[in-house]
Design an enzyme around this catalytic site. Structure first.
Site, PDB file in Angstrom:
ATOM      1  N   GLU A   1     -38.501   6.794 -12.917  1.00 52.02           N
ATOM      2  CA  GLU A   1     -39.818   6.205 -13.064  1.00 52.02           C
ATOM      3  C   GLU A   1     -40.533   6.972 -14.173  1.00 52.02           C
ATOM      4  O   GLU A   1     -40.111   8.062 -14.561  1.00 52.02           O
ATOM      5  CB  GLU A   1     -40.617   6.338 -11.766  1.00 52.02           C
ATOM      6  CG  GLU A   1     -41.358   7.658 -11.581  1.00 52.02           C
ATOM      7  CD  GLU A   1     -40.463   8.871 -11.371  1.00 52.02           C
ATOM      8  OE1 GLU A   1     -39.292   8.690 -10.955  1.00 52.02           O
ATOM      9  OE2 GLU A   1     -40.934   9.996 -11.609  1.00 52.02           O
TER      10      GLU A   1
ATOM     11  N   SER B   1     -46.603  23.242 -24.008  1.00 54.64           N
ATOM     12  CA  SER B   1     -45.523  22.381 -23.528  1.00 54.64           C
ATOM     13  C   SER B   1     -45.299  21.127 -24.366  1.00 54.64           C
ATOM     14  O   SER B   1     -44.201  20.594 -24.387  1.00 54.64           O
ATOM     15  CB  SER B   1     -45.772  21.982 -22.066  1.00 54.64           C
ATOM     16  OG  SER B   1     -47.054  21.403 -21.915  1.00 54.64           O
TER      17      SER B   1
ATOM     18  N   LYS C   1     -39.840  18.219 -22.128  1.00 59.56           N
ATOM     19  CA  LYS C   1     -39.077  17.362 -21.216  1.00 59.56           C
ATOM     20  C   LYS C   1     -37.653  17.095 -21.693  1.00 59.56           C
ATOM     21  O   LYS C   1     -36.757  16.894 -20.886  1.00 59.56           O
ATOM     22  CB  LYS C   1     -39.810  16.042 -20.976  1.00 59.56           C
ATOM     23  CG  LYS C   1     -41.011  16.210 -20.050  1.00 59.56           C
ATOM     24  CD  LYS C   1     -41.489  14.864 -19.513  1.00 59.56           C
ATOM     25  CE  LYS C   1     -42.550  15.055 -18.449  1.00 59.56           C
ATOM     26  NZ  LYS C   1     -43.852  15.463 -19.030  1.00 59.56           N
TER      27      LYS C   1
HETATM   28  C1  LIG Z   1     -44.948  15.968 -18.296  1.00 58.95           C
HETATM   29  C2  LIG Z   1     -45.657  17.049 -19.005  1.00 58.95           C
HETATM   30  C3  LIG Z   1     -46.199  18.177 -18.333  1.00 58.95           C
HETATM   31  C4  LIG Z   1     -46.203  18.311 -16.837  1.00 58.95           C
HETATM   32  O1  LIG Z   1     -44.968  18.460 -16.228  1.00 58.95           O
HETATM   33  P1  LIG Z   1     -44.441  19.837 -15.632  1.00 58.95           P
HETATM   34  O2  LIG Z   1     -43.249  19.440 -14.881  1.00 58.95           O
HETATM   35  O3  LIG Z   1     -45.535  20.412 -14.771  1.00 58.95           O
HETATM   36  O4  LIG Z   1     -44.162  20.725 -16.782  1.00 58.95           O
HETATM   37  C5  LIG Z   1     -46.776  19.185 -19.081  1.00 58.95           C
HETATM   38  N1  LIG Z   1     -46.861  19.098 -20.429  1.00 58.95           N
HETATM   39  C6  LIG Z   1     -46.379  18.039 -21.105  1.00 58.95           C
HETATM   40  C7  LIG Z   1     -46.513  18.013 -22.586  1.00 58.95           C
HETATM   41  C8  LIG Z   1     -45.759  16.982 -20.426  1.00 58.95           C
HETATM   42  O5  LIG Z   1     -45.283  15.926 -21.107  1.00 58.95           O
END
Ligand SMILES: *Cc1c(COP(=O)(O)O)cnc(C)c1O
Length: 400
Positions: free
Chosen positions: A117, A384, A95
């Site tokens: 938010e 992610s 993010k």
């Molecule tokens: C917020 C989040 C997601 C989901 O958001 P996307 O916009 O679909 O990528 C996925 N993995 C993590 C670690 C997150 O914090």
């Protein structure tokens, strides 16, 4: 596979095929167009490119590595599994990539406040971090129920200097926080900016957030080629709004031989109401200023959705994913809460890497798929984020 020309997406008015657009009141259309114009200006500037490259390297810690998960691959006995380590970024997830971009854009446009938010607090913490760095006031709206559940993230946001607004209306969760933050934004959209947390919302946000995230795929493609001399056979990522997935996928869309798979949360099962598998079970509709697939009831109201991973808990999905599904260029599959918990524990114990519950959905899909493939094949997973935030919950749920 048929060739598509992906480069020009979206159109000038923000459409990916039939999806996207700007479904906003007229007074906001002007503001969105101003944001688009400022973004198109800033992205061309060498100084902006240099600033972003410096922050990627020295602040976020990019490039994040591509790691061959040898023990996991051996245990599964099929395709080699590689991880793109977005969990190693500053603040622990992908993010930060788009929050930095949005904060720099806000500064460039002379905005005096960044609003957003947050549900579980991940977007809030990443945005508060970027705003502290850039030196711009930040205000995050969060449901009172989520505030009580996600206390460490609330504390972090406060330490980072962000104003956290508790939202008590309705169910006091994410949807109410969106409504509350949006009302605050409408009071002064000229001097404030609403920083959207994924590839969703009105144009230009799906394009802009994708572009800021696409560093993931550009790096991964180059790193994978350098390591192996070829491209991965399959790339995969979890899909909530879809930003980490678009971040990885964008660099590979033109590589016809690379199979691309997005993994949605099947929650307690696709045959129950407790899931958030928008592309698998939803239909084209409208949500939060865009046309996209939506999980909605007969009256067109968004359905309550569920996932063990709060970052995937969204009844809509980015417009570009909606289009890529219809085109057939990306396949969308699902993983359940239980499969995700199993993947969370397996990656932790076999590789010493604790994944976010969100990311564990993509790991679960790869664990299911790898044994059906040969050892000469490869799957690249976008990891992610890291899973410290989920550790207490998982330990309690599994009785550890
Ligand atoms: C917020 C989040 C997601 C989901 O958001 P996307 O916009 O679909 O990528 C996925 N993995 C993590 C670690 C997150 O914090």
């Amino acid at each position: 596979m048929k060739r598509f020309d992906f480069a020009p997406m979206p159109t000038a008015d923000g459409y990916f095929g039939d999806y996207g657009g700007q479904i906003v009141p007229p007074e906001l259309k002007q503001i969105m167009d101003d944001i688009d114009r400022a973004y198109e200006e800033i992205r061309q500037q060498p100084e902006f490119q240099a600033e972003l490259a410096m922050l990627h390297a020295d602040y976020v810690g990019r490039p994040s590595p591509v790691y061959l998960a040898r023990r996991l691959s051996e245990q599964l006995g099929g395709a080699r599994i590689y991880l793109k380590r977005e969990d190693l970024n500053h603040t622990g997830a992908h993010k930060i990539n788009h929050c930095l971009g949005e904060a720099l854009l806000a500064k460039y446009m002379g905005k005096t406040k960044v609003l957003a938010e947050t549900g579980a607090g991940q977007h809030g913490v990443a945005l508060a971090t970027a705003c502290a760095l850039v030196g711009i006031p930040c205000e995050i709206h969060m449901g009172q129920v989520d505030i009580e559940k996600e206390h460490p993230n609330v504390t972090k946001m406060k330490i980072l200097g962000c104003k956290v607004v508790s939202v008590t209306r309705g169910t006091a969760t994410l949807k109410d926080a969106v409504d509350s933050a949006f009302e605050e934004y409408l009071k002064d959209p000229v001097n404030s900016i609403y920083a959207i947390g994924s590839v969703v919302g009105p144009h230009p946000f799906p394009k802009m957030v994708r572009d800021f995230q696409s560093i993931i795929g550009r790096e991964a493609r180059e790193q994978f080629l350098a390591k192996t001399g070829t491209l991965p056979d399959i790339i995969t990522a979890c899909v909530g709004g879809g930003s980490n997935a678009m971040g990885l996928f964008t660099a590979f869309l033109d590589d016809e031989d690379v199979r691309i798979v997005g993994v949605e949360p099947a929650g307690k099962g696709l045959d129950t109401p407790d899931h958030a598998a928008t592309l698998s079970k939803g239909r084209p509709g409208q949500l939060h200023g865009m046309k996209c697939y939506v999980l909605e009831d007969a009256a067109g109201e968004p359905l309550p959705v569920h996932s063990i991973a709060s970052g995937l808990d969204y009844p809509g999905i980015g417009p570009q994913h909606s289009y890529l599904k219809d085109l057939g260029r990306v396949e969308y599959d699902t993983a359940t809460d239980d499969e995700c918990l199993d993947a969370y524990m397996t990656l932790s114990r076999v590789e010493g890497i604790i994944p976010a519950l969100e990311s564990a959905h993509a790991v679960a899909w790869a664990m299911r798929t790898a044994p059906t493939l040969g050892r000469d094949q490869s799957i690249l997973i976008n990891l992610s984020g890291r899973g410290d935030k989920d550790a207490d919950y998982v330990a309690e749920r599994l009785g550890l």
